[in-house]
Write an enzyme that holds these catalytic residues in place. Sequence first.
Site, PDB file in Angstrom:
ATOM      1  N   CYS A  36      -2.093   4.029  -6.570  1.00  0.00           N
ATOM      2  CA  CYS A  36      -2.308   3.600  -5.237  1.00  0.00           C
ATOM      3  C   CYS A  36      -2.310   2.139  -5.596  1.00  0.00           C
ATOM      4  O   CYS A  36      -2.981   1.814  -7.436  1.00  0.00           O
ATOM      5  CB  CYS A  36      -3.813   4.176  -4.804  1.00  0.00           C
ATOM      6  SG  CYS A  36      -4.716   2.834  -3.891  1.00  0.00           S
TER       7      CYS A  36
ATOM      8  N   CYS B  18       0.848  -1.588   0.345  1.00  0.00           N
ATOM      9  CA  CYS B  18       0.339  -0.144  -0.113  1.00  0.00           C
ATOM     10  C   CYS B  18       0.820   1.404   0.011  1.00  0.00           C
ATOM     11  O   CYS B  18       1.636   0.867   0.822  1.00  0.00           O
ATOM     12  CB  CYS B  18      -0.778  -0.409   0.920  1.00  0.00           C
ATOM     13  SG  CYS B  18      -1.534   1.046   1.341  1.00  0.00           S
TER      14      CYS B  18
HETATM   15  N1  DGL Z   1      -4.538   1.206  -1.828  1.00  0.00           N
HETATM   16  C1  DGL Z   1      -4.338   1.897  -0.860  1.00  0.00           C
HETATM   17  C2  DGL Z   1      -2.580   2.576  -1.749  1.00  0.00           C
HETATM   18  O1  DGL Z   1      -1.388   1.661  -2.528  1.00  0.00           O
HETATM   19  C3  DGL Z   1      -4.535   2.789  -0.500  1.00  0.00           C
HETATM   20  C4  DGL Z   1      -6.286   2.822  -0.681  1.00  0.00           C
HETATM   21  C5  DGL Z   1      -6.686   3.357   0.102  1.00  0.00           C
HETATM   22  O2  DGL Z   1      -6.774   4.906   0.689  1.00  0.00           O
HETATM   23  O3  DGL Z   1      -6.871   2.681   1.975  1.00  0.00           O
HETATM   24  O4  DGL Z   1      -2.224   3.908  -0.773  1.00  0.00           O
END
Ligand code: DGL
Length: 211
Positions: A181, A74
């Site tokens: 993201c 993430c």
């Molecule tokens: N998947 C997460 C990222 O790569 C973020 C998603 C969220 O806001 O929870 O930043």
Amino acid sequence: MNKKGKIGVFDSGIGGATVLKEIIKLLPHENYIYYSDSINNPYGDKTETEIQNICDNIVRYLIEQDCKIIVIACNTASAESVDYLRNKYKFIKFIAIEPAYKMVYDYSYENPTLIMATKGTIDSEKFHSLLNKYDNHQTFLLPCIGLADRIERGNINEINKYLNEILHPYIGKVKNVVLGCTHYPLVEENIRQILGDVNFFSRGTISSYSS
Ligand code: DGL
């Protein structure tokens, strides 16, 4: 049980699965645990302290499950918590990720670039040092507030409506799109339908529809 221990991978939901898929291609014989923290989704608009506490709990759980390596799949959690976690759990190897902006520098520096990421990532210090280091001086930053939640909910009409609104100003203006993201590669095709022939940079891969 694998003597080396397991590889734990986590994200605020399904997005990190896009990272896990790439890791399994490289290391098919490892044992993995994927922790999808849907209950705390989204991370993108939480404070640094909130994210650190959330990640701390997940890391403790993954250590109990015999993980020796933990991949923070993430961008937001990596930006806000990896230093804290590395400092607290010195015996664990943490792999963090960041928006694939260096790949733009390496492969498509001369082209206008859009970076899509959560507000948390875009506001973070780590992201700003990345941007300063590889700046191609024709980069637009787009905090996609609420996009990861919409992807989690999976309502395609809602996703397309939102993407149309936020991407409209960039139609015909950008050639590179950094999906900063881990949720966003899941809607890469929807983005391409709005922006047309662009290069996508994410998860260590580049996909282009012109070649
Ligand atoms: N998947 C997460 C990222 O790569 C973020 C998603 C969220 O806001 O929870 O930043």
